[in-house]
Write a protein that holds these residues in place. Structure first.
Motif, PDB file in Angstrom:
ATOM      1  N   ARG A 169     -30.908  28.499  70.037  1.00 46.28           N
ATOM      2  CA  ARG A 169     -32.183  28.225  69.366  1.00 46.28           C
ATOM      3  C   ARG A 169     -33.234  29.271  69.756  1.00 46.28           C
ATOM      4  O   ARG A 169     -33.928  29.820  68.903  1.00 46.28           O
ATOM      5  CB  ARG A 169     -32.673  26.820  69.735  1.00 46.28           C
TER       6      ARG A 169
ATOM      7  N   ASP B 257     -29.279  23.380  63.559  1.00 48.33           N
ATOM      8  CA  ASP B 257     -29.742  22.126  62.940  1.00 48.33           C
ATOM      9  C   ASP B 257     -29.702  22.190  61.414  1.00 48.33           C
ATOM     10  O   ASP B 257     -30.557  21.613  60.729  1.00 48.33           O
ATOM     11  CB  ASP B 257     -31.170  21.783  63.398  1.00 48.33           C
TER      12      ASP B 257
ATOM     13  N   GLU C  87     -22.477  20.718  68.905  1.00 46.93           N
ATOM     14  CA  GLU C  87     -23.675  20.218  68.231  1.00 46.93           C
ATOM     15  C   GLU C  87     -23.707  20.628  66.762  1.00 46.93           C
ATOM     16  O   GLU C  87     -24.701  20.410  66.072  1.00 46.93           O
ATOM     17  CB  GLU C  87     -24.933  20.733  68.927  1.00 46.93           C
TER      18      GLU C  87
ATOM     19  N   VAL D  25     -22.642  15.170  62.400  1.00 47.80           N
ATOM     20  CA  VAL D  25     -23.620  15.488  63.443  1.00 47.80           C
ATOM     21  C   VAL D  25     -24.278  14.228  64.000  1.00 47.80           C
ATOM     22  O   VAL D  25     -24.755  14.223  65.143  1.00 47.80           O
ATOM     23  CB  VAL D  25     -24.684  16.478  62.902  1.00 47.80           C
ATOM     24  N   ASN D  26     -24.300  13.171  63.217  1.00 51.64           N
ATOM     25  CA  ASN D  26     -24.963  11.938  63.636  1.00 51.64           C
ATOM     26  C   ASN D  26     -24.023  10.909  64.257  1.00 51.64           C
ATOM     27  O   ASN D  26     -24.429   9.780  64.530  1.00 51.64           O
ATOM     28  CB  ASN D  26     -25.676  11.300  62.437  1.00 51.64           C
TER      29      ASN D  26
ATOM     30  N   ASP E 236     -24.586  19.423  58.608  1.00 53.56           N
ATOM     31  CA  ASP E 236     -24.518  17.966  58.764  1.00 53.56           C
ATOM     32  C   ASP E 236     -23.115  17.465  59.078  1.00 53.56           C
ATOM     33  O   ASP E 236     -22.949  16.428  59.720  1.00 53.56           O
ATOM     34  CB  ASP E 236     -24.996  17.284  57.483  1.00 53.56           C
TER      35      ASP E 236
ATOM     36  N   ASN F 209     -23.904  23.584  65.625  1.00 57.06           N
ATOM     37  CA  ASN F 209     -24.597  24.851  65.395  1.00 57.06           C
ATOM     38  C   ASN F 209     -23.548  25.896  65.038  1.00 57.06           C
ATOM     39  O   ASN F 209     -22.412  25.836  65.511  1.00 57.06           O
ATOM     40  CB  ASN F 209     -25.381  25.272  66.631  1.00 57.06           C
TER      41      ASN F 209
END
Length: 262
Positions: free
Chosen positions: A199, A219, A97, A238-239, A222, A99
């Protein structure tokens, strides 16, 4: 760049070189800290010298500021810059992800402030930094020196209720003395082996009195540019689930990298 580099240094170099392609004239940049970020500063300096690139950088540590100044990269403070277009930095680990765990170079506080004051963060790393789950690398936590043992005890107590595999908390030292950050704080390294819920852990850590900041970057990243020793570079966004891949050619030159042979 130097002709005789180890595979790991080649990986760091090609990742840095590819990441610097994202820099455009007029940008205000966050300049990361660490061995991979140092390659980035050198690549940036080469573009400034050879292409007349006009940028200004906000260093995330004293040593990055000194390197940038020595290579002719203009720098300023974050207060003067106001907001940044892009931060390029390394990472100690990154998961699927994107992170991160950062802070192996004891600059995590400035790195997080700068990264979150940017429109975009690009991480540059060699392939060994990619993990299925964060935690193999010790998680750095910056704490104030006053009452640090009490802070450590509260962290250890809190970890009992967290989804982690181990709970070994150690003060980072240089010889007999504690390592000091650029803010003259201490670093506690949390040897957790596996972090089930990064998180949650990040949020709870920052509620403990004495904790200044932790090395979980959630988060914030990018894009990750992953370098390999054969010159291959992979770019993960990330997208997007797609991974871009290309080869970066590099040749020995007599330039700002020459001192790395010494």
């Amino acid at each position: 760049m130097p002709a005789d580099l180890s595979a790991i240094d080649k990986a760091k170099f090609v990742a840095a070189l590819r990441a610097v392609d994202h820099v455009e004239s007029g940008m205000k940049l966050g300049l990361g800290t660490g061995s991979t970020a140092a390659w980035m500063v050198r690549c940036l300096a080469e573009r400034i010298r050879d292409e007349g690139l006009r940028v200004v950088g906000v260093p995330t540590s004293i040593r990055t500021a000194e390197l940038a100044q020595s290579l002719g990269v203009p720098i300023t403070t974050l207060d003067e810059a106001g907001w940044l277009d892009l931060t390029i930095d390394g990472a100690d680990e990154f998961d699927p992800e994107l992170n991160l765990i950062k802070g192996g170079g004891a600059a995590l506080l400035r790195e997080k402030i700068v990264a979150t004051a940017s429109d975009q963060m690009i991480v540059i790393a060699d392939a060994a930094k990619q993990v299925a789950q964060l935690g193999a690398f010790p998680l750095p936590v910056e704490v104030i020196p006053f009452g640090w043992k009490a802070t450590q005890a509260q962290i250890e107590e809190m970890l009992v209720s967290m989804d982690v595999l181990a709970r070994d908390v150690r003060l980072r030292r240089a010889g007999d003395d504690p390592v000091l950050t650029d803010q003259s704080n201490y670093i506690l390294d949390l040897h957790l082996r596996r972090i089930g819920n990064p998180r949650q852990l990040s949020l709870v850590l920052n509620q403990i009195p004495g904790v200044v900041e932790n090395g979980l970057f959630i988060d914030i990243c990018d894009k990750v540019v992953i370098g390999h020793g054969d010159g291959r570079v992979q770019v993960r966004d990330v997208n997007s689930s797609e991974i871009e891949e290309e080869y970066v050619e590099f040749k020995p030159t007599d330039n700002i990298f020459a001192d790395l042979d010494e």
